[in-house]
Design a protein around this motif. Structure first.
Motif, PDB file in Angstrom:
ATOM      1  N   UNK A 114     -58.064 -36.064 -78.575  1.00 24.33           N
ATOM      2  CA  UNK A 114     -56.654 -34.838 -78.424  1.00 24.33           C
ATOM      3  C   UNK A 114     -55.557 -35.680 -78.341  1.00 24.33           C
ATOM      4  N   UNK A 115     -55.198 -36.753 -78.017  1.00 22.93           N
ATOM      5  CA  UNK A 115     -53.778 -36.953 -77.433  1.00 22.93           C
ATOM      6  C   UNK A 115     -53.363 -38.114 -78.693  1.00 22.93           C
ATOM      7  N   UNK A 116     -53.834 -37.387 -80.021  1.00 25.81           N
ATOM      8  CA  UNK A 116     -52.894 -38.182 -80.840  1.00 25.81           C
ATOM      9  C   UNK A 116     -52.416 -37.525 -81.622  1.00 25.81           C
ATOM     10  N   UNK A 117     -51.188 -38.303 -81.757  1.00 21.64           N
ATOM     11  CA  UNK A 117     -50.110 -37.279 -82.847  1.00 21.64           C
ATOM     12  C   UNK A 117     -48.854 -38.612 -83.257  1.00 21.64           C
ATOM     13  N   UNK A 118     -47.797 -37.767 -83.826  1.00 23.69           N
ATOM     14  CA  UNK A 118     -47.243 -38.515 -85.241  1.00 23.69           C
ATOM     15  C   UNK A 118     -46.645 -39.885 -84.556  1.00 23.69           C
ATOM     16  N   UNK A 119     -47.049 -41.305 -85.420  1.00 21.66           N
ATOM     17  CA  UNK A 119     -45.944 -42.223 -84.696  1.00 21.66           C
ATOM     18  C   UNK A 119     -46.689 -43.036 -83.475  1.00 21.66           C
ATOM     19  N   UNK A 120     -47.903 -42.599 -82.813  1.00 22.12           N
ATOM     20  CA  UNK A 120     -48.337 -42.348 -81.578  1.00 22.12           C
ATOM     21  C   UNK A 120     -49.657 -43.046 -81.830  1.00 22.12           C
ATOM     22  N   UNK A 121     -50.178 -44.777 -81.348  1.00 21.43           N
ATOM     23  CA  UNK A 121     -51.307 -45.684 -81.297  1.00 21.43           C
ATOM     24  C   UNK A 121     -51.338 -46.039 -80.015  1.00 21.43           C
ATOM     25  N   UNK A 122     -52.421 -46.863 -79.833  1.00 18.31           N
ATOM     26  CA  UNK A 122     -52.585 -47.491 -79.059  1.00 18.31           C
ATOM     27  C   UNK A 122     -51.915 -48.982 -78.553  1.00 18.31           C
ATOM     28  N   UNK A 123     -51.039 -49.081 -79.359  1.00 18.25           N
ATOM     29  CA  UNK A 123     -50.241 -50.270 -79.140  1.00 18.25           C
ATOM     30  C   UNK A 123     -48.948 -49.472 -78.602  1.00 18.25           C
ATOM     31  N   UNK A 124     -49.031 -48.259 -78.864  1.00 23.10           N
ATOM     32  CA  UNK A 124     -47.424 -47.056 -77.954  1.00 23.10           C
ATOM     33  C   UNK A 124     -47.759 -46.998 -76.374  1.00 23.10           C
ATOM     34  N   UNK A 125     -49.351 -47.482 -75.844  1.00 26.62           N
ATOM     35  CA  UNK A 125     -48.778 -47.659 -74.415  1.00 26.62           C
ATOM     36  C   UNK A 125     -47.842 -48.899 -74.037  1.00 26.62           C
ATOM     37  N   UNK A 126     -47.519 -50.009 -74.748  1.00 30.51           N
ATOM     38  CA  UNK A 126     -46.825 -50.692 -74.592  1.00 30.51           C
ATOM     39  C   UNK A 126     -45.522 -49.980 -74.770  1.00 30.51           C
ATOM     40  N   UNK A 127     -45.399 -48.645 -75.111  1.00 36.78           N
ATOM     41  CA  UNK A 127     -43.952 -48.268 -75.310  1.00 36.78           C
ATOM     42  C   UNK A 127     -43.180 -47.661 -73.723  1.00 36.78           C
ATOM     43  N   UNK A 128     -45.119 -46.965 -73.184  1.00 37.99           N
ATOM     44  CA  UNK A 128     -45.094 -46.191 -72.357  1.00 37.99           C
ATOM     45  C   UNK A 128     -44.675 -47.677 -71.274  1.00 37.99           C
ATOM     46  N   UNK A 129     -44.673 -48.493 -71.249  1.00 37.66           N
ATOM     47  CA  UNK A 129     -44.694 -50.081 -70.230  1.00 37.66           C
ATOM     48  C   UNK A 129     -43.476 -50.138 -69.969  1.00 37.66           C
ATOM     49  N   UNK A 130     -42.936 -50.091 -71.371  1.00 36.21           N
ATOM     50  CA  UNK A 130     -41.442 -50.731 -71.326  1.00 36.21           C
ATOM     51  C   UNK A 130     -40.305 -49.482 -71.101  1.00 36.21           C
ATOM     52  N   UNK A 131     -40.614 -48.603 -71.060  1.00 29.99           N
ATOM     53  CA  UNK A 131     -39.691 -47.464 -70.862  1.00 29.99           C
ATOM     54  C   UNK A 131     -39.965 -47.544 -69.000  1.00 29.99           C
ATOM     55  N   UNK A 132     -41.308 -47.415 -68.423  1.00 31.98           N
ATOM     56  CA  UNK A 132     -41.363 -47.696 -66.626  1.00 31.98           C
ATOM     57  C   UNK A 132     -39.943 -48.522 -66.430  1.00 31.98           C
ATOM     58  N   UNK A 133     -40.135 -50.337 -67.146  1.00 33.11           N
ATOM     59  CA  UNK A 133     -39.752 -50.812 -66.363  1.00 33.11           C
ATOM     60  C   UNK A 133     -38.512 -50.800 -66.407  1.00 33.11           C
TER      61      UNK A 133
END
Length: 547
Positions: free
Chosen positions: A467-486
């Motif tokens: 239930x975590x799917x939304x528009x423009x979100x995929x497994x690759x989005x975790x890389x975006x989460x990491x970049x934001x955390x940096x």
């Protein structure tokens, strides 16, 4: 996480940092204060991080200058900076001259070829038009004679038709004189040469297998013409059809004819959604435009007719970072809970979400690592994608089995976060060392050497199930989460690029060790994901569940 060294004055963020005591006199103040020229908090943090690094570099340079010349440290610093600048200039000058000479040689060669082709083409046209003009003059004289003799009207009309046809023939020759400089070979005839040229650069890339079918699909749609006759309208016709094409059209409608799929989808009570604009631009149109770029480079056509053509649904205002979005904290917590609770602790489906979140590594990088690449240095655990452990790897292993990274910049070190260690990842690694082989041995490479092809589909399906799917979100989005955390942890951009495997631009790419500095490692390990719950992973580690 609180951000240091910035404060807000009015609507603008400012940078403030204390100057080291030994440098107060040199700087003339105990603190540095400077406007960050932005009201955006995230941008302010990034600029403040850059200024922090710049201050540290300046302080180090001044202290070194004082050591070199205590009496005149400013002079020593200036001479040092000038010397370094001269060294860079001297090393870059020969390369710059060579590049300029090569560019001038290419331009001169192209100009010479073009002028010769123009002269040859013009000569041929003149040779073909001259006899037509002579014959036309003769017929004009004959027409005047017939009109003077009051000849039958049908004879005069027939002669006028002949003269009109000759005039149109001359006009066509003159208009097409420029076009005839270019290749009259059909696109299908030049396609094998293009694919052969791309095979030398792409080698065993998965993209190579899609080139031929995509260009053949274009030919099927707009026709197989001499390459010089293709126009922008042809590319746009293909684009317009793609904009109507449903996703996964070949599998859903069992056809290789795209127009048939579009027609069949239109007849459905509930038509399948059309392909995403990014799929159209990157998966279809880019192949066509690249082919025409090669035709232009090899002087088969005058210019690329596809330049600037994109999907009609591509948003020209969309920023590059909006193509994929990071998970929200709530969605990310759902996904991690689902993976931790429903997947075995010995499966890649269990570990890859957590690793991707805390390392920012690409999925294929994580899929193919061996246990020996998880190393300890000075009490800190790292993923080592930098070292070539087997010096004979390139000769010994087939290409599909070698460590396959996106670029040279992807060879790097990635620190392991404490939360990954606390989740029991090192126990999993130790078990892998005893077993031998890759860390995730059940993952097999596809024909192009990619280990992520099959599991990426499973992981994205898990995102939907959680239930975590939304528009423009995929497994690759975790890389975006990491970049934001940096960014939120004020990690300098250069360090962020290094740990994410991005190419570092400019002269700074030539300096420093490929190994991460201790300060860089500590900065990366400080990242956090507020409101993201990883308790399901930690509880399974404490419970020691293996199933």
């Amino acid at each position: 996480m609180a951000t240091t060294h910035i404060f807000r004055r009015g609507g603008t963020w400012w940078f403030v940092r204390g100057m080291p005591r030994d440098l107060h006199a040199r700087f003339g103040s105990s603190h540095v204060r400077r406007s960050l020229r932005t009201a955006d908090h995230r941008l302010a943090r990034r600029r403040a991080a850059r200024m922090t690094v710049a201050m540290d570099d300046w302080a180090e340079a001044v202290r070194k200058a004082i050591e070199d010349d205590p009496e005149q440290p400013d002079r020593a610093l200036l001479l040092r900076l000038l010397g370094e600048a001269m060294e860079r200039a001297e090393s870059e000058a020969p390369l710059g001259r060579l590049r300029q000479e090569a560019s001038e040689l290419r331009s001169a060669t192209a100009e010479l070829v073009a002028s010769r082709e123009m002269a040859r083409s013009t000569g041929e046209v003149i040779g073909r038009v001259t006899p037509i003009i002579g014959n036309y003059k003769e017929k004009a004289v004959r027409l005047r004679e017939l009109e003077a003799k009051r000849a039958p009207s049908d004879e005069i009309a027939a002669l006028r038709r002949e003269m009109t046809e000759q005039m149109l023939s001359m006009r066509s020759l003159v208009i097409n004189a420029h076009k005839e400089r270019w290749s009259e070979s059909r696109l299908s005839e030049l396609l094998p040469a293009y694919l052969e040229a791309k095979a030398k650069t792409l080698k065993n890339s998965k993209h190579l297998s899609t080139l031929g079918p995509r260009i053949e699909l274009f030919i099927q749609t707009v026709g197989d013409k001499p390459v010089r006759d293709y126009e922008r309208a042809d590319i746009e016709t293909f684009r317009d059809l793609l904009d109507q094409t449903p996703s996964r059209w070949e599998a859903r409608f069992r056809t290789k004819v795209i127009s048939e799929a579009v027609a069949a989808n239109a007849k459905r009570l509930r038509p399948h959604p059309a392909m995403e604009p990014k799929t159209i631009d990157d998966g279809y149109l880019s192949h066509i435009k690249n082919c025409f770029s090669w035709l232009e480079t090899t002087r088969k056509i005058e210019r690329n007719p596809g330049t600037g053509v994109v999907s009609g649904r591509t948003d020209p205002q969309q920023r590059p970072d909006e193509g994929r979005l990071p998970f929200s904290p709530a969605a990310l917590s759902k996904y991690l809970a689902y993976a931790a609770q429903s997947r075995s602790r010995v499966s890649p489906d269990y570990w890859l979400p957590l690793l991707a979140l805390y390392t920012g590594a690409r999925l294929n990088e994580l899929c193919q690592i061996e246990p020996q690449r998880i190393v300890e240095r000075d009490g800190i655990w790292l993923i080592d994608l930098l070292t070539i452990y087997d010096r004979n790897e390139i000769d010994r292993l087939p290409e599909a089995e070698r460590l396959k990274l996106k670029s040279a910049a992807a060879r790097r070190e990635i620190p392991l976060h404490d939360n990954v260690v606390s989740a029991g990842f090192l126990d999993f690694v130790h078990a892998g060392r005893e077993r031998g082989g890759r860390l995730f041995p059940k993952l097999k490479a596809d024909e192009f050497g990619y280990f992520s092809a099959a599991i990426s589909k499973r992981l994205n399906l898990d995102i939907e199930r959680a239930g975590a799917k939304s528009a423009r979100v995929s497994f690759y989005s975790l890389r975006h989460n990491f970049r934001d955390a940096l960014t939120n942890a004020s990690v300098p951009d250069r360090t962020a690029d290094r740990v994410m495997g991005h190419v570092i631009q400019g002269a700074q790419a030539n300096y420093g060790s490929p190994l991460l500095e201790v300060a860089e490692i500590e900065a990366i390990r400080r990242i956090a994901f507020p409101q993201v719950d990883i308790a399901p992973y930690l509880s399974r580690a404490r419970g020691g569940a293996a199933a």
